[in-house]
Each structure stands twice: as structure tokens, then as C-alpha cells.
Scaffold this motif. Structure first.
Motif: not given
Length: 239
Positions: A230-239
């Protein structure tokens, strides 16, 4: 008092106050009959115990489903580790999680069929999850996807990447190598350097240029060098 009401079935509503508040799913769905690597047996998903059968085993109002899946390792979006190519390479049980969980991303975009070393000339590679965005995933589950004209690394690009020592390399294509020939230089170079590969990624168009962290973790099976993730990417929209 025990709450016996069923849990909510809503999808995509969970949020937490962690480092990432946006998640992008980069995996294809595995369904019965489609799709394993061309020429391989297709996955078969069946009931081991159906809900109807379980009602005979438990008190009224209590039921379960136990599923069974038969598939080859090269099904859906999957990871290769060195044992896939080399008998003395490490298998899934020896995979270093630091290479595949929460890894900072370098996104490389190209429309080339043969991806040369020049595509990586200015990229930050060492210790990164190098994701190669070609757009080929738009052909998933069609004849075009597996027609042999898919984007792939050149031998020179594979050698450059192996020397640069990224954490892993992923691509949204049928294979990181050309499949119209019998050599596999990218698998040889990268797996030979201990670098895992993730093939058949999707949704790379949703990956931001900077700030994302990539995760793709297979289950811990001894004696296997390839398994779905299960490949995924996480990021902060406020970074």
C-alpha cells in the motif's frame, strides 16, 4: 456500558494532528481476476468463511467474513527487494523500514520512453524516495499498459541511481526495465546495490514537488523478494 452499535462505514473522514494532514494513495486496487504482471496468474479472491456461513457458528447478530486470496507476488503495486534478483540478496523479512516508511521524496518527471541519466542530473537523490512520474499509469488495465512501449530506465540511468544511493526508486510504469529485451539492467544495478524498487505506482500527478514523505511497506514474508504494497504519500498542506 458496552456500545454494540456498528462502527461508521464512512470513508476518508478520519483526521489526526500529525506531521501529515494530506494523504495521497499511490497504489492500484487489487481485484479478483486483475491485475498481475502480464503472463502471471491473475489474483483470485474468494470467501474462506462467508457471512452466511459464520451465522451458523456464532450467536444471532454476530457474524464475520474471512477472505482468501491466491496471487503471485507481482500483483498490483508491488515492491522488489534484492532476493527477487539475487539468491543471496535480502528478502522481505530483512527489509530496512527506514528505506520504505516516511521517506522524503524526490519527484522526477519525464515523458521519455527510455529514461536517461540526464533526467536525474539536478536531482537530490541520496537517501530519498526517488519517484519517477511518466504518466503511464493512465493506461492501467488496458492492452496499451503492457504493450512493451512503456517508460523505463536506461542502463546508464540505473547505474547513476545505484551509485547515488537513494532509499528506494519507484515508477508509475509496467516495469522499471525495458521488457522487449531479456536483460534487466535496472533490476540488476539497483537491487544489487540493496535499493528496493516499487513498480506500478499511480496518482503521481498528485504528488507535490516538495515536502512529501513516501511509505510503501510489504508484509514480512520469509523467502519472497516481491510483494504488493500500500504505497502512499503524506504531506502537510501548510508546509
Amino acid at each position: 456500558m458496552v456500545n454494540s452499535s456498528p462502527p461508521s462505514r464512512s470513508q476518508g473522514s478520519f483526521r489526526h494532528a500529525g506531521a501529515a494532514d494530506v494523504f495521497v494513495d499511490l497504489s492500484h486496487e487489487i481485484v479478483s481476476g486483475a491485475t498481475a504482471y502480464p503472463g502471471m496468474p491473475q489474483p483470485v479472491l474468494t470467501d474462506h468463511i462467508s457471512r452466511e456461513q459464520s451465522r451458523e457458528m456464532y450467536d444471532p447478530g454476530t457474524e464475520f467474513h474471512l477472505g482468501k486470496i491466491c496471487m503471485v507476488g507481482q500483483t498490483g503495486t508491488y515492491m522488489d527487494v534484492p532476493f527477487h534478483r539475487f539468491a543471496d540478496g535480502y528478502d522481505l523479512t530483512a527489509l530496512d523500514l527506514a528505506r520504505v516508511a516516511g521517506v522524503p521524496v524526490t519527484l522526477v518527471e519525464t515523458d521519455k520512453q527510455t529514461i536517461g541519466p540526464e533526467c536525474f542530473a539536478e536531482a537530490d537523490l541520496r537517501g530519498r524516495a526517488v519517484l519517477i512520474r511518466t504518466g503511464w499509469s493512465r493506461h492501467w488495465a488496458t492492452d496499451t499498459y503492457e504493450n512493451g512501449e512503456h517508460p523505463h530506465l536506461s542502463a546508464e540511468a540505473a547505474a547513476l541511481l545505484a551509485e547515488a544511493d537513494p532509499a528506494l526508486v519507484g515508477i508509475d510504469s509496467l516495469n522499471i526495465d525495458a521488457t522487449h529485451i531479456r536483460e534487466r539492467p535496472a533490476h540488476t544495478e539497483l537491487l544489487g546495490a540493496g535499493i528496493p524498487l516499487v513498480e506500478h505506482l499511480t496518482n503521481l500527478s498528485l504528488v507535490p514537488e516538495q515536502g512529501g514523505r513516501f511509505t510503501a511497506v510489504p508484509i514480512k514474508v520469509a523467502g519472497l523478494g516481491t510483494f504488493p504494497v500500500r504505497a502512499f504519500l503524506g504531506y502537510s498542506r501548510w508546509a
